[in-house]
Motif scaffolding. Structure first.
Motif: not given
Length: 441
Positions: A116-133
């Motif tokens: 999927n490469r879902p986090f390309r240029r998507n800082d908010a989504y990347l933050k959300r998922i990584f902070l969950q982990l």
């Protein structure tokens, strides 16, 4: 004559006194097989799904038995956290243990990143998922549980891709300092865990988990791991040791993101960033990515990595067939209410493009002496001293099976609400001697 049960041929069989029906194999490894199961006690269709990990019962007194008991205990201790996979119960028959957990139809995080490469240029989504982990790992550390095998394959994701769940505590430990070098998956190990430096007397399991989170964060940002192995023999890691700005000079990451990786990948473990500080740094960052203007002024390595990750079309992830194609359940009609995700494709559809092999380097046209970063690899466990004995390993999964009587078990099915208070008693009870003629209701 009754045939001995194995973990690899249980599709169509029942456990928990007929309550759970194993309908499909969804994963397998050296220690067992994971099945999708239906809870036939569900009052209204569709029945609830669970993931059931089947592992062969270890001999009494063996180290494998200790590891099985420990894995259940650790997961039961921390699974009330919203980003740690919920353990519901453990069931046993004469030959196997069945670890019943929540089913995550989104699959594992490695496949999610590759397809999927879902986090390309998507800082908010990347933050959300990584902070969950990050929060899941910190919750484990707060209970003095150190995972030691954090990697995308051991992270599951929800169907809507909004939640991730840390799983697989088979290598976890309560020891903050370990001498079990090489325990985990080598691509995500810290240099001190790999153990090439024979002068080391051990390594910090806490800091080793932080290192693994850094590798995963980089793969989320740009689809690359920083190196094959964090040893001086690896050209990419050697370049980083010589120049701590190496990642910022070869990948399309922002200066602020590069600063985070410099703190995570500190060669000295005691100087490595803590999880609370890492969380603050991630929250405060404006962007993880270089701008197009910054990329245009960067090295050929950065331009090539950006072109591959940001411009290439993304392959569609695999989809599941409707439930009625898996197995027929008497009394249930799935014609209008399947359990697969939206957009299910026909089973004849071609499979998605597999992720590139780890040994495929990023091709750069310019002659740049800096070693190329390689694509995200699928990690392999390198923990021979921690694995169950060879007799416990089951390879070559069989998908066919012969009709068999229902597996008789003797375990209850507790709710999640009562699990936190009862997990110690559960861990003790599940290893009682099994009687095939006695079933608890």
């Amino acid at each position: 004559m009754d045939r001995k049960c194995t973990c690899s041929d249980l599709v169509g069989q029942y456990i928990d006194d007929g309550r759970l029906l194993l309908i499909q194999t969804i994963g397998s490894g050296s220690n067992g097989v994971v099945y999708l199961a239906l809870d036939l006690a569900t009052e209204n269709p569709p029945p609830r799904q669970y993931a059931v990990k089947c592992v062969p019962k270890a001999p009494r007194g063996s180290r494998a038995l200790y590891m099985q008991r420990q894995e259940v205990e650790f997961q039961a201790t921390v699974c009330d956290h919203p980003n740690i996979l919920t353990l519901h119960t453990v069931i046993e028959d004469e030959h196997n243990l069945f670890i019943v957990s929540d089913h995550c139809p989104g699959g594992d995080f490695f496949t999610f990143l590759s397809n999927n490469r879902p986090f390309r240029r998507n800082d908010a989504y990347l933050k959300r998922i990584f902070l969950q982990l990050l929060d899941a790992v910190e919750a484990c550390h707060d209970e003095n549980i150190f995972h030691r095998d954090i990697k995308p394959e051991n992270i599951l994701i929800s169907a809507d891709a909004k939640q991730v769940y840390l799983c697989d505590f088979g290598l976890a430990t309560t020891k903050p300092f370990s001498r079990s070098f090489g325990c985990g998956s080598s691509h995500y190990m810290s240099p001190e865990c790999i153990g090439f430096d024979m002068s080391l007397q051990g390594y910090s399991t806490r800091q080793n988990d932080v290192w693994a989170l850094g590798v995963i964060l980089l793969s989320m940002i740009c689809g690359h791991n920083p190196w094959r192995h964090a040893t001086i023999e690896d050209p990419c890691y050697r370049a980083f040791v010589k120049d701590s700005d190496y990642l910022g000079k070869t990948l399309p990451i922002s200066a602020a993101a590069n600063n985070i990786f410099r703190r995570i990948f500190m060669p000295e473990p005691l100087r490595r960033v803590s999880l609370p500080l890492l969380r603050l740094m991630v929250l405060q960052i404006d962007t993880f990515f270089m701008t197009d203007d910054e990329i245009s002024r960067s090295s050929d390595h950065v331009k090539n990595a950006a072109a591959r990750f940001f411009a290439e079309p993304v392959p569609r992830p695999p989809t599941s067939p409707p439930l009625e194609r898996w197995i027929h359940v008497p009394g249930w009609d799935f014609s209008d209410n399947t359990l697969c995700s939206e957009g299910s494709a026909d089973s004849s559809a071609s499979p998605p493009t597999p992720p590139p092999h780890y040994d495929e380097p990023v091709q750069c046209e310019a002659a740049d002496p800096t070693p190329a970063i390689l694509e995200v690899p699928r990690g392999q466990n390198n923990n021979e001293d921690e694995h169950p004995p060879e007799s416990m390993h089951h390879s070559g999964v069989q998908f066919g099976h012969e009709p068999r009587e229902r597996i008789r078990i003797r375990r209850s099915f507790p709710s999640k609400a009562s699990l936190k208070e009862r997990h110690m008693g559960l861990v003790g009870r599940i290893f009682d001697r099994f009687s095939p003629h006695r079933v608890e209701h």
